[in-house]
Design an enzyme around this catalytic site. Structure first.
Site, mmCIF file in Angstrom:
data_model
loop_
_atom_site.group_PDB
_atom_site.id
_atom_site.type_symbol
_atom_site.label_atom_id
_atom_site.label_comp_id
_atom_site.label_asym_id
_atom_site.label_seq_id
_atom_site.Cartn_x
_atom_site.Cartn_y
_atom_site.Cartn_z
ATOM 1 N N GLY A 46 0.846 -1.196 0.000
ATOM 2 C CA GLY A 46 0.000 0.000 0.000
ATOM 3 C C GLY A 46 0.874 1.235 0.000
ATOM 4 O O GLY A 46 2.052 1.169 0.378
ATOM 5 N N GLN A 51 3.251 9.835 1.531
ATOM 6 C CA GLN A 51 4.535 9.132 1.660
ATOM 7 C C GLN A 51 5.504 9.494 0.538
ATOM 8 O O GLN A 51 6.704 9.233 0.646
ATOM 9 C CB GLN A 51 4.313 7.613 1.699
ATOM 10 N N CYS A 94 5.724 -0.265 7.677
ATOM 11 C CA CYS A 94 5.411 0.934 6.910
ATOM 12 C C CYS A 94 6.661 1.375 6.164
ATOM 13 O O CYS A 94 7.748 1.401 6.735
ATOM 14 C CB CYS A 94 4.932 2.047 7.847
ATOM 15 N N LEU A 95 6.482 1.720 4.900
ATOM 16 C CA LEU A 95 7.622 2.160 4.093
ATOM 17 C C LEU A 95 8.215 3.452 4.649
ATOM 18 O O LEU A 95 9.379 3.756 4.379
ATOM 19 C CB LEU A 95 7.187 2.356 2.636
ATOM 20 N N HIS A 136 -4.667 1.299 7.487
ATOM 21 C CA HIS A 136 -3.304 1.850 7.601
ATOM 22 C C HIS A 136 -3.135 3.032 6.637
ATOM 23 O O HIS A 136 -2.586 4.081 7.015
ATOM 24 C CB HIS A 136 -2.309 0.715 7.300
ATOM 25 N N GLU A 137 -3.617 2.883 5.402
ATOM 26 C CA GLU A 137 -3.462 3.952 4.394
ATOM 27 C C GLU A 137 -4.347 5.156 4.711
ATOM 28 O O GLU A 137 -3.922 6.304 4.571
ATOM 29 C CB GLU A 137 -3.775 3.425 2.988
ATOM 30 N N HIS A 140 -2.829 7.337 7.177
ATOM 31 C CA HIS A 140 -1.809 8.242 6.625
ATOM 32 C C HIS A 140 -2.430 9.549 6.136
ATOM 33 O O HIS A 140 -1.827 10.618 6.260
ATOM 34 C CB HIS A 140 -1.082 7.595 5.441
HETATM 35 O O1 GNR Z 1 3.982 -2.598 2.589
HETATM 36 C C1 GNR Z 1 3.285 -2.476 3.608
HETATM 37 N N1 GNR Z 1 2.952 -3.593 4.318
HETATM 38 C C2 GNR Z 1 2.027 -3.586 5.341
HETATM 39 C C3 GNR Z 1 1.960 -4.713 6.152
HETATM 40 C C4 GNR Z 1 1.040 -4.767 7.169
HETATM 41 C C5 GNR Z 1 0.172 -3.730 7.379
HETATM 42 C C6 GNR Z 1 0.231 -2.602 6.586
HETATM 43 C C7 GNR Z 1 1.152 -2.532 5.571
HETATM 44 S S1 GNR Z 1 1.206 -1.122 4.546
HETATM 45 C C8 GNR Z 1 2.881 -1.135 4.074
HETATM 46 C C9 GNR Z 1 3.166 -0.053 3.049
HETATM 47 C C10 GNR Z 1 2.929 1.311 3.659
HETATM 48 O O2 GNR Z 1 3.688 1.879 4.390
HETATM 49 N N2 GNR Z 1 1.791 1.889 3.375
HETATM 50 O O3 GNR Z 1 1.485 3.086 3.891
HETATM 51 NI NI NI Z 2 2.530 3.160 5.803
#
Ligand code: GNR
Ligand code: NI
Length: 179
Positions: A46, A51, A94-95, A136-137, A140
């Site tokens: 995601g 980001q 999270c990246l 999660h997204e 953000h």
């Molecule tokens: O790549 C991602 N893996 C992930 C694994 C578990 C829960 C959420 C994520 S999102 C993350 C990529 C990211 O930072 N998205 O904002």
């Molecule tokens: Ni993230």
């Protein structure tokens, strides 16, 4: 398509509340396509526009597994319209918080309404990893990073490490940090 740079903690832009998109036009589609390429390259499942430093309510997701056909999702102005009482725990990453993984408890199932890449109104219902990723997204887009769901002790420990790393990079990463 172009690969974009991903910002990491403690970049203050990760705290911004992002702006809704008024019209899904060619410039928005270009951002979405660049985000998807950036996400696949990272690799991640995601990505939210903030980001890559763009404070708009744009998300790309692909939770398909290796060897399966790609299944990209593009979400413009996503909103959670329903969340289950039942929760689930996933180990998240999270990246923008590289190399830190931790358990986060969230609703197990959600419904999300959004516009797609063509500007068409859509609603999806998700469980499992997709439900987690959507939440999660969307976090953000409101300036929330997954470590905000951890205990204060854990969050401060992670933040301290990233502040230290940023300082080390600031002086070329050559000199040891003074603590
Ligand atoms: O790549 C991602 N893996 C992930 C694994 C578990 C829960 C959420 C994520 S999102 C993350 C990529 C990211 O930072 N998205 O904002
Ligand atoms: Ni993230």
């Amino acid at each position: 398509m172009a690969k974009l740079d991903i910002i990491t903690l403690p970049d203050p832009r990760l705290k911004l509340v992002c702006e809704p998109v008024a019209v899904v036009d060619a410039s928005i589609r270009k951002i979405l396509d660049d985000m998807l390429e950036t996400m696949y390259e990272a690799p991640g499942i995601g990505l939210a526009a903030i980001q890559v430093g763009i404070a708009k309510r744009l998300v790309t997701i692909d939770v398909s597994r290796e060897g399966e056909p790609k299944a990209p999702l593009f979400l413009v102005n996503p909103v959670i319209t329903w969340a289950s009482e039942e929760t689930g725990v996933y180990q998240e990453g999270c990246l923008s918080v590289p190399e830190h993984y931790d358990d986060v408890e969230r609703p197990a199932r959600v419904r999300v309404s959004h516009l797609d890449r063509d500007g068409k109104a859509c609603e999806i219902e998700a469980d499992g990893l997709l439900a987690t990723c959507l939440q999660h997204e969307i976090d953000h887009l409101d300036g929330i990073v997954f470590i905000d769901h951890l205990s204060r002790l854990k969050r401060e420990r992670v933040m301290k490490r990233f502040v230290k790393q940023a300082k080390a990079r600031g002086r070329g990463g050559f000199f040891p940090t003074m603590g």
